[in-house]
Design an enzyme around this catalytic site. Structure first.
Site, PDB file in Angstrom:
ATOM      1  CB  SER A  34      -0.701  -0.241   1.078  1.00 48.76           C
ATOM      2  OG  SER A  34      -1.312   0.892   1.458  1.00 48.76           O
TER       3      SER A  34
HETATM    4  N1  GSH Z   1      -6.939   8.392   1.839  1.00 49.76           N
HETATM    5  C1  GSH Z   1      -5.513   7.578   2.504  1.00 49.76           C
HETATM    6  C2  GSH Z   1      -6.280   6.173   1.658  1.00 49.76           C
HETATM    7  C3  GSH Z   1      -5.384   4.991   2.147  1.00 49.76           C
HETATM    8  C4  GSH Z   1      -6.429   3.630   1.398  1.00 49.76           C
HETATM    9  O1  GSH Z   1      -7.387   3.781   0.740  1.00 49.76           O
HETATM   10  N2  GSH Z   1      -5.856   2.646   1.504  1.00 49.76           N
HETATM   11  C5  GSH Z   1      -6.694   1.383   1.294  1.00 49.76           C
HETATM   12  C6  GSH Z   1      -5.491   0.461   0.605  1.00 49.76           C
HETATM   13  S1  GSH Z   1      -4.014   1.184  -0.281  1.00 49.76           S
HETATM   14  C7  GSH Z   1      -7.207   0.496   1.983  1.00 49.76           C
HETATM   15  O2  GSH Z   1      -7.263   0.655   3.248  1.00 49.76           O
HETATM   16  N3  GSH Z   1      -8.198  -0.133   1.304  1.00 49.76           N
HETATM   17  C8  GSH Z   1      -8.951  -1.014   1.777  1.00 49.76           C
HETATM   18  C9  GSH Z   1     -10.320  -0.564   2.308  1.00 49.76           C
HETATM   19  O3  GSH Z   1     -10.393   0.953   1.887  1.00 49.76           O
HETATM   20  O4  GSH Z   1     -11.597  -1.425   2.614  1.00 49.76           O
HETATM   21  C10 GSH Z   1      -4.103   7.298   3.304  1.00 49.76           C
HETATM   22  O5  GSH Z   1      -3.967   8.007   3.102  1.00 49.76           O
HETATM   23  O6  GSH Z   1      -4.285   6.712   4.146  1.00 49.76           O
END
Ligand code: GSH
Length: 219
Positions: A12
């Site tokens: 990630s």
């Molecule tokens: N804007 C957030 C984005 C975080 C994000 O989208 N993380 C993804 C992994 S790259 C995630 O956790 N996805 C799972 C979900 O949204 O349920 C940040 O910068 O932390």
């Protein structure tokens, strides 16, 4: 002494932005892997900590913070020996935050809008307009860099960590053309010289690119 736990998965980009910040600050931390594909971010226990069910999630002795940009700012403000990575000067901070919001809303979203449908619904056809969003992001980033070594000017900041973690992962969907974006290429190479960069960012970025590089068809 810190009592920091970072929840994440190393493919990630936002998790890697936090790892870069932790390493730049030389902070001790515990890393807890969250298997998103196995749904570990949707368990009751995780949702109690982060109802938005995203990684990275920081637990600093019970203080819970999510969103990588907020985490990086917090870490430097709380633990930085200087404000170099996140300057307190009002104007410098405003410029830096513009880059953070750019990463959060433009660059990272161009990646997330392609990889989420793939990871959760196996959608591998990508409409051209989603690729155009990546091109917009690269084009802006190239201009932001201008003649500077870093995205906000002469000094390395958390804005570099956040933008670079995403930019180094986007080649999974669209390579960074060295003819069109020489400054992005040079900037990523510059950051790769940091002693902690390979481990904190590039290994995860390479893994991410290897998983995704041949799966998408542009329609
Ligand atoms: N804007 C957030 C984005 C975080 C994000 O989208 N993380 C993804 C992994 S790259 C995630 O956790 N996805 C799972 C979900 O949204 O349920 C940040 O910068 O932390």
């Amino acid at each position: 002494m810190s009592n920091i736990v970072l929840y994440g998965i190393d493919i990630s980009p936002p998790v890697r932005a936090c790892l870069l910040t932790l390493r730049a600050l030389d902070l001790p931390y515990e890393y807890k892997n969250v298997d998103l594909l196995a749904g570990e971010h949707k368990t009751e226990e995780f949702l109690k900590k982060n109802p938005q069910h995203t990684v990275p999630l920081l637990d600093d002795d019970g203080t819970l913070i999510w969103d990588s940009h907020a985490i990086c700012c917090y870490l430097v403000d709380k633990y930085g020996k200087s404000d170099e990575l996140y300057p307190k000067d009002l104007v410098k901070r405003a410029h830096l935050e513009q880059r953070l919001y750019f990463d959060a809303s433009v660059l990272f979203m161009s990646l997330r809008n392609i990889c989420v449908p793939y990871f959760y619904k196996q959608v591998s056809e990508v409409p051209q307009e989603k690729i155009d969003n990546i091109i917009d992001g690269y084009t802006h980033l190239e201009k932001f860099l201008g003649d500077n070594p870093y995205v906000t000017g002469d000094t390395l900041t958390i804005a570099d960590f956040c933008c670079a973690a995403t930019a180094s992962s986007l080649p999974a969907m669209l390579p960074i053309d060295p003819e069109k974006y020489p400054k992005i290429i040079a900037w990523l190479a510059r950051l790769s010289e940091l002693p902690y960069y390979q481990e904190a960012n590039n290994e995860g970025a390479e893994k991410y690119i290897n998983i995704l590089k041949d799966v998408f068809t542009i329609v």
